[in-house]
Design an enzyme around this catalytic site. Structure first.
Site, short mmCIF file in Angstrom:
data_model
loop_
_atom_site.label_atom_id
_atom_site.label_comp_id
_atom_site.label_asym_id
_atom_site.label_seq_id
_atom_site.Cartn_x
_atom_site.Cartn_y
_atom_site.Cartn_z
N LYS A 150 3.09 3.40 -5.66
CA LYS A 150 2.52 2.41 -6.59
C LYS A 150 3.58 1.89 -7.56
O LYS A 150 3.49 0.76 -8.01
CB LYS A 150 1.32 3.01 -7.32
CG LYS A 150 0.26 3.57 -6.36
CD LYS A 150 -0.03 2.66 -5.17
CE LYS A 150 -0.75 3.37 -4.05
NZ LYS A 150 -0.71 2.62 -2.77
N ASP A 173 -3.16 -3.08 -2.60
CA ASP A 173 -4.20 -2.05 -2.68
C ASP A 173 -4.00 -1.20 -3.94
O ASP A 173 -2.90 -1.13 -4.49
CB ASP A 173 -4.14 -1.14 -1.44
CG ASP A 173 -5.35 -0.21 -1.35
OD1 ASP A 173 -5.22 0.87 -0.76
OD2 ASP A 173 -6.42 -0.57 -1.89
N ASN A 174 -5.07 -0.57 -4.41
CA ASN A 174 -5.00 0.46 -5.46
C ASN A 174 -4.53 -0.02 -6.83
O ASN A 174 -3.89 0.74 -7.57
CB ASN A 174 -4.07 1.61 -5.02
CG ASN A 174 -4.38 2.12 -3.66
OD1 ASN A 174 -3.56 2.04 -2.75
ND2 ASN A 174 -5.59 2.63 -3.49
N GLU A 224 -11.33 4.09 -1.58
CA GLU A 224 -11.82 4.37 -0.23
C GLU A 224 -12.69 5.65 -0.20
O GLU A 224 -12.32 6.68 -0.75
CB GLU A 224 -10.66 4.51 0.77
CG GLU A 224 -9.53 5.41 0.36
CD GLU A 224 -8.42 4.67 -0.36
OE1 GLU A 224 -8.68 3.61 -0.95
OE2 GLU A 224 -7.30 5.16 -0.38
N ASP A 262 0.84 -1.20 0.00
CA ASP A 262 0.00 0.00 0.00
C ASP A 262 0.87 1.24 0.00
O ASP A 262 0.50 2.28 0.53
CB ASP A 262 -0.92 -0.02 1.22
CG ASP A 262 -2.07 0.98 1.10
OD1 ASP A 262 -2.65 1.34 2.13
OD2 ASP A 262 -2.36 1.41 -0.04
N1 LIG Z 1 9.11 2.86 -0.95
C1 LIG Z 1 8.37 3.21 0.13
N2 LIG Z 1 8.63 2.55 1.30
C2 LIG Z 1 7.90 2.85 2.40
C3 LIG Z 1 6.91 3.82 2.31
N3 LIG Z 1 6.05 4.37 3.20
C4 LIG Z 1 5.34 5.30 2.57
N4 LIG Z 1 5.76 5.38 1.30
C5 LIG Z 1 5.29 6.33 0.34
C6 LIG Z 1 3.88 5.97 -0.02
C7 LIG Z 1 2.99 7.16 0.07
C8 LIG Z 1 1.52 6.77 0.09
C9 LIG Z 1 1.18 5.60 -0.85
N5 LIG Z 1 -0.27 5.47 -1.08
C10 LIG Z 1 -0.84 6.17 -2.06
O1 LIG Z 1 -0.19 6.92 -2.77
C11 LIG Z 1 -2.33 6.07 -2.24
C12 LIG Z 1 -2.97 7.04 -3.02
C13 LIG Z 1 -4.36 7.01 -3.20
C14 LIG Z 1 -5.02 8.04 -4.04
C15 LIG Z 1 -4.60 9.37 -3.97
C16 LIG Z 1 -5.23 10.33 -4.75
C17 LIG Z 1 -6.29 9.97 -5.59
F1 LIG Z 1 -6.90 10.91 -6.31
C18 LIG Z 1 -6.70 8.66 -5.66
C19 LIG Z 1 -6.08 7.68 -4.89
C20 LIG Z 1 -5.13 6.00 -2.60
C21 LIG Z 1 -4.48 5.04 -1.83
O2 LIG Z 1 -5.19 4.02 -1.23
C22 LIG Z 1 -3.10 5.05 -1.66
O3 LIG Z 1 -2.52 4.05 -0.92
C23 LIG Z 1 6.72 4.46 1.08
N6 LIG Z 1 7.43 4.15 -0.02
MG LIG Z 2 -3.94 2.45 -0.63
#
Ligand SMILES: Nc1ncc2ncn(CCCCCNC(=O)c3cc(-c4ccc(F)cc4)cc(O)c3O)c2n1
Ligand SMILES: [Mg+2]
Length: 221
Positions: A144, A169-170, A199, A141
């Site tokens: 992406k 997810d996603n 969500e 999660d």
């Molecule tokens: N490598 C590494 N290691 C460890 C880490 N810990 C954090 N990160 C960075 C991850 C930062 C958050 C990731 N999640 C998402 O970006 C996300 C986005 C949406 C979404 C947003 C806008 C829209 F319009 C539509 C849908 C919906 C979701 O359910 C999502 O999960 C890492 N990276």
């Molecule tokens: Mg997500």
């Protein structure tokens, strides 16, 4: 200086849930994000699918990539068998600090190990530093475009045993096309798609459930 979204989520949890009750923490976050302010938790609709996978699999070792405010961390850990452990990686130190508070509020700090850092840096260190053999369940999660490289890294590090489940997810929104292509076409995985919605919205989204079959895959076929 105003508050951040994770800080507002923590305040909603402290105001609207009961210490030591993971279910009330999950409900408080869902209510806040449904009625006050959207946030990128897996949410209640996809959360039911996550619950079913966890209850069916009964995983003893779980890896979560991307903690954010620990919504899915708490949701999953609450359903694990007593001796099970969940390791969750979060890159962003601010949200990790909030996640830690929410995990403690939920009373799940014994089951959950929160690591601050990037998945690509930490996955190769998990065996050594945490005495992990293999993971029974990985919940993806995080960024992406890291789903595929981190899956290959998990394979390379021998952290998956046959029968291990990757739950992503996603896979529709925001989308993880290279990851989907890989797990759906590789002989190393048996993959299936659980259609749902992003969500707290009506947007199409879903979870991909992929069972690792081993590095040899199904052999010559
Ligand atoms: N490598 C590494 N290691 C460890 C880490 N810990 C954090 N990160 C960075 C991850 C930062 C958050 C990731 N999640 C998402 O970006 C996300 C986005 C949406 C979404 C947003 C806008 C829209 F319009 C539509 C849908 C919906 C979701 O359910 C999502 O999960 C890492 N990276
Ligand atoms: Mg997500």
């Amino acid at each position: 200086t105003g508050s951040t979204r994770p800080q507002r989520i923590l305040r909603a949890v402290q105001k609207n849930s009961t210490r030591g009750s993971p279910c009330s923490v999950v409900n408080a976050i869902d209510d806040y994000c449904k009625h006050k302010e959207w946030a990128m938790n897996v949410g209640d609709e996809k959360g039911i699918i996550v619950d079913d996978v966890v209850l069916e699999l009964k995983p003893i070792t779980v890896l979560e990539l991307g903690t954010y405010c620990a919504y899915s961390t708490v949701r999953i850990a609450n359903l694990l068998p007593p001796e099970a452990k969940l390791i969750t990686l979060e890159f962003n130190a601010e949200s990790a600090a909030i996640a830690r508070e929410i995990i403690t509020w939920a009373g799940l700090e014994e089951k959950i190990q929160l690591i601050i850092g990037a998945s690509g840096d930490w996955i190769p260190r998990l065996k050594e530093e945490f005495g992990i053999e293999t993971f029974d369940l990985v919940f993806l999660d995080h960024w992406k475009d890291r789903y595929l490289p981190d899956t290959k890294l998990l394979e390379k590090c021998g952290l998956l045993k046959p029968g291990a489940v990757l739950l992503a997810d996603n896979v529709i929104c925001p989308g993880t096309p290279d990851y989907l292509d890989y797990v759906r076409n590789s002989p190393r995985y048996k993959s299936k798609f659980y259609r749902s919605h992003l969500e707290y919205t009506q947007e199409e989204d879903g979870l991909e459930h992929s069972v690792f079959l081993g590095m040899a895959g199904r052999g010559a076929e």
